[in-house]
Design an enzyme around this catalytic site. Structure first.
Site, mmCIF file in Angstrom:
data_model
loop_
_atom_site.group_PDB
_atom_site.id
_atom_site.type_symbol
_atom_site.label_atom_id
_atom_site.label_comp_id
_atom_site.label_asym_id
_atom_site.label_seq_id
_atom_site.Cartn_x
_atom_site.Cartn_y
_atom_site.Cartn_z
ATOM 1 C CG ASP A 1 61.068 -12.556 34.263
ATOM 2 O OD1 ASP A 1 60.494 -13.644 34.996
ATOM 3 O OD2 ASP A 1 60.712 -12.807 33.036
ATOM 4 C CD GLU B 1 51.344 -23.214 24.243
ATOM 5 O OE1 GLU B 1 50.587 -23.720 24.708
ATOM 6 O OE2 GLU B 1 51.059 -22.373 23.210
ATOM 7 C CG ASP C 1 61.943 -22.227 34.787
ATOM 8 O OD1 ASP C 1 61.285 -23.131 34.832
ATOM 9 O OD2 ASP C 1 62.293 -21.979 33.760
#
Length: 944
Positions: A381, A459, A638
């Site tokens: 990842d 966030e 992404d």
């Protein structure tokens, strides 16, 4: 299958579903012995040794005392059974502690204290702050006036941040006393293990409320093993109990992983077994022939003239018993013991402790350490694995104006600060979306400062940045959200939350301005999930350029948008959303379809760019492991340009002209087919050139390639050492692991988040990073480490040493057994091929248990090369990857060595007493001494 739960109805719920008694035990007192024996004898090798032990009970054919086989066999079985019993007893104690914990429930309108195991489906359970949730509950009341409570789910999913849970709309406003008497029906699916979904409906019975259906989601539940935090009290209805809870359904023993070394040992064992059968047939036949032609002529042999029908089987069976030690009975126990020790070496390695978090490395799977040295592909990842997952707001583009390009920090850009001061509408709305469209929970510290609890680091970075730009999220109570901006307080009512999914790739909230009453839709998401839905009259070219520019810098991008929603439109849409939220079949798909009806004609406000720095040591680690012959694939959700920039900065791919990056793209089957053929042709041509060729593919093209052009994509996977797969979903990550495994490659998957769990579990070896996204990946993995850089030491040091030691120990076990077995065979040629044993039972047991046990201990600490040498010269790992230390040819060498040493030991032993009278015991002791010294010499020669 649906279940209907009657709230607070003791008679109905008593017998329909199971009680809340947990049981993770594998055995009971009554079934332990038969069940454990059945499990042990389900293995071929154990069945084989049991057969040999039973044959030795036949006094006519046994050449040695049956104790020589029964003793070790019973000991090995006893050790395995004791370990199983101990593990099961610990599970029993853990269950007992959980089952007897006292909890408050409502019985006939009165709160009572009962044991957790006595909770029934439909009971109302009361929790106090910091209590552990005893079963899966649908929340119906909390101490908060807005119906909110906070739970810690780390024990369930590894996420460290607090989550908010809400009571259903139907239960809003009920006081403390009314909750004791509440009646109703909950309709929900049967038990399942999906901890992220709960699709149910609540219908309260009069006089509490009318007969309307209230939809329930996972937001309205608190699951077993979570903890109630920052909330004085909460109560809920038990919907799943005992082993039927979501946590209980996820429990179980993972499938055992077979290492390459184990597979090779199985093959060698099979070859030895075939050789043994051949020897038994040849010697047995020769023994019967000699008996009938020569033995009956010798007066001292005393063979009877008449014999039973099974006489022909006696000599072959004797040789079977003599040759049974070719397959060492102790090899499995020895390997299990040393593998457990190898795992402990990983746990004890102080050089693999993360100094920042003081997190040590841990081996959850103790049986596959040697496979680390045979890894050929690492699938990794990006976010939180290669990068730090510490998001920092760097740049933004609002209304076509770029901020932060000059200073590298938009928060200090004078132009942006002036736009905020002057009250630019686009900028204000941009900051409002940053502060409102999220799942962040604001909380105040003891000092009065506002702390943000977020499930997503992106966030948290956006909310922090908005706060620094004077748009401060200060409070969030149920549906009311408060923001301070330049001294004034803004309030918004959150009407609906359209949650982020990996398919939608965006999140939206429908909010109502408490001051003006206007309803707005605020959205944020990936560029391909926002820009195509922009208003027809809006030019988005600037935003496309901004996304492109920021991606080239390796920054993570999000597009922000909004639109006004008319009251009538919202009311109509709200009914559809409520209907979709109430369905129990395909709820997620139905909700996504309804969300699409509102998320259109968006006015794009701008683009945010967030920096996620590389972890220390990542480029060096990747470069070293690539020198060791390991290929790397990056699998990330992404954007493509961002992933490419990160790949370049961490030595994943080489820049031009040394490297070449080929792209597979397209939205249709034909486009993907042409692109794939072009890349394959280029790859075939450049394989002979000293050029580092890699390919990049996005999730859409990957989906088409895996579905329609799997054969071509598999060929590409074999040809390419490096790949970058962007915008991929968790299921696609798992599919790519399976693809490489189908090509007989040994794979290692590494990640840090819940979206990496499926990939980690599918790989031959799963490695989880104990990162900022929680512990889900670390808990699901075979190994957990604190940082990516520790992967180098895990593979090169621990993996290589484990492989070398296991290869030596397994072949040595066969060698020492073959050595003494060959001597027995040679002795049969001077004992009339009668199957007589040269060694007595005590000698054989002592040889196997005592005299040859020291190498097991020696091999666990053997180091052929120093750790520094291995780390400096990673190419040494090639020998392990190719299986050079354990294969048929190396085993043939050990086989030949055992045969040669047996000839030497036997010839010397026989010739010592060739011309004088002696007892057979004396000859056997000389031969046994020779075996002991020879195997000790071999150990000294092979270990350092």
């Amino acid at each position: 299958m649906k279940r209907y739960i009657y709230i607070n109805d003791d008679e109905t719920s008593q017998d329909l579903y199971c009680a809340n008694r947990l049981s993770n035990r594998k055995y009971t007192l009554m079934n332990f012995l038969p069940k454990n024996l059945w499990e042990q004898f389900s293995r071929f090798m154990n069945q084989y040794f049991l057969l040999i032990a039973c044959l030795q009970l036949w006094s006519l054919i046994t050449p040695v005392n049956p104790a020589s086989t029964w003793g070790p066999l019973i000991f090995i079985f006893a050790v395995s059974a004791t370990k199983e019993a101990w593990d099961d007893y610990n599970r029993y104690l853990s269950d007992k502690k959980a089952n007897e914990k006292e909890v408050w429930v409502v019985k006939q309108g009165i709160k009572k204290l009962i044991q957790s195991q006595d909770i029934r489906v439909g009971n109302i359970v009361w929790l106090r702050e910091n209590d552990e949730v005893p079963c899966d509950l649908v929340l119906i009341g909390t101490s908060d006036p807005q119906g909110v409570c906070y739970v810690e789910t780390a024990a369930l999913d590894g996420e460290t941040d607090l989550k908010t849970r809400l009571i259903p709309a139907a239960c809003m406003g009920m006081d403390f006393e009314l909750l004791h008497k509440i009646k109703g029906v909950i309709e929900c699916p049967g038990p399942d293990k999906d901890i992220r979904r709960f699709d149910g409906n609540l219908r309260l019975l009069p006089p509490f409320i009318d007969n309307d259906v209230c939809p329930l989601t996972i937001k309205n539940t608190i699951l077993q093993s979570c903890y109630l935090r920052n909330t004085e009290w909460a109560c809920g209805v038990a919907v799943y109990t005992g082993n039927e809870t979501k946590l209980g359904m996820t429990r179980g023993i993972p499938e055992p992983k077979l290492t390459a070394v184990d597979a090779m040992i199985d093959k060698l064992t099979g070859a030895i077994f075939v050789f043994q059968i051949v020897v038994v047939i040849v010697l047995g036949t020769a023994g019967n022939v000699w008996k009938d032609t020569e033995a009956r002529k010798q007066w001292y042999v005393l063979y009877p003239q008449e014999f039973p029908w099974y006489e022909l089987l006696v000599i072959p069976l004797r040789f079977e018993l003599l040759c049974s030690i070719m397959i060492p009975i102790s090899i499995k126990v020895s390997l299990d013991l040393v593998k457990s020790l190898y795992a402990k070496f990983i746990d004890w390695d102080y050089e693999m402790i993360d100094p920042e978090t003081d997190t040590p490395s841990h081996a959850t799977n103790t049986a596959i350490s040697e496979d680390l040295a045979q890894v050929e592909y690492i699938l990794t990842d990006k976010t939180g694995t290669l990068t730090e997952n510490r998001m920092i707001f760097r740049r933004c583009c609002i209304g076509g104006i770029f901020y932060g390009n000059e200073t590298g920090d938009a928060l200090k850009d004078v132009g942006l600060l002036n736009a905020i001061t002057s009250g630019s509408p686009d900028v204000i709305r941009f900051l409002t979306v940053m502060a409102v469209c999220n799942t962040v929970i604001p909380a105040k510290s003891k000092a009065g400062a506002i702390l943000y609890k977020a499930q997503s680091q992106d966030e948290e970075a956006l909310v922090h940045a908005a706060a620094q730009l004077h748009m401060v999220l200060v409070n969030k109570n149920a549906s009311i959200l408060e923001i301070k901006f330049n001294g004034s307080v803004l309030q918004y009512e959150i009407l609906e939350t359209l949650e982020f999914t990996s398919d939608r790739k965006r999140m939206s909230v429908v909010v109502k301005d408490c001051h003006s009453g206007n309803i707005s839709l605020l959205s944020k998401g990936a560029d391909e999930a926002i820009l195509p839905y922009a208003h027809a009259g809006q030019q988005t070219r600037t935003f496309v350029e901004a996304v492109e520019q920021y991606s080239q810098l390796g920054l993570r991008t999000l597009c922000l948008a909004w639109r006004e929603v008319e009251e009538d439109e919202y009311q109509e849409w709200s009914l559809m959303f409520k209907e979709a939220s109430s369905t129990l079949i395909d709820r997620e798909w139905r909700i996504a379809e309804v969300c699409q009806r509102l998320e259109h004609d968006l006015k794009v406000l701008g683009v945010t760019a967030i920096e996620d720095r590389l972890q220390d040591g990542v480029p060096e680690t990747i470069e070293t492991l690539r020198k060791a012959g390991i290929n790397f694939w990056m699998l990330t959700g992404d954007k493509q340009n961002t992933a490419i920039q990160i790949a370049l900065s961490c030595n994943f791919i080489s820049p031009e002209p040394k490297g070449q990056l080929l792209s597979i793209d397209g939205k249709t089957e034909d486009e993907v087919c042409r692109s794939l053929e072009r890349v394959l042709l280029t790859m075939r041509i450049t394989t002979s050139e000293p050029k580092d060729v890699a390919f990049v593919v996005d999730g859409w093209a990957l989906e088409i390639a895996l579905k329609h052009y799997r054969k071509a994509f598999t060929e590409l996977a074999i040809l390419s050492r490096t790949a970058i797969c962007c915008r991929v979903t968790p299921s696609q990550k798992a599919q790519l692991v399976e693809l490489l495994k189908s090509c007989d490659y040994r794979t290692l998957a590494i990640g840090d988040g819940g979206n990496d769990v499926r990939m980690i579990q599918k790989a031959d070896i799963g490695v989880g990073i104990s990162g900022r996204e929680g512990l889900q990946a670390a808990r699901a993995a075979d190994y957990s480490i604190g940082k990516f850089r520790f992967l180098k030491r895990l593979i090169l040091v621990h993996g290589r040493y484990s492989y070398n030691r296991t290869a030596f120990l397994s072949q040595y076990s066969f060698y020492k057994s073959l050595l003494i077995c060959f001597i027995q065979i040679f002795f049969s040629f001077i004992s009339g091929l009668s199957g007589t044993s040269l060694f007595n039972s005590v000698s054989l047991m002592a040889y196997n248990v005592f005299y040859t046990s020291i190498p097991v201990l020696v091999s666990t600490i053997d180091k052929d090369l120093s750790e520094g040498t291995v780390m400096q010269h990673p190419q040494i790992l090639f020998y392990c990857q190719a299986g050079r230390l354990l294969n048929p040819s190396t085993f043939a060498g050990w086989f030949g060595r055992s045969l040669f040493h047996a000839i030497v030991a036997f010839v010397i032993s026989i010739h010592v007493y060739a011309y004088e009278k002696s007892e057979m015991e004396e000859v056997s002791m000389v031969a046994l001494s020779g075996c002991i010294w020879l195997q000790a010499f071999v150990v000294a020669l092979e270990t350092k």
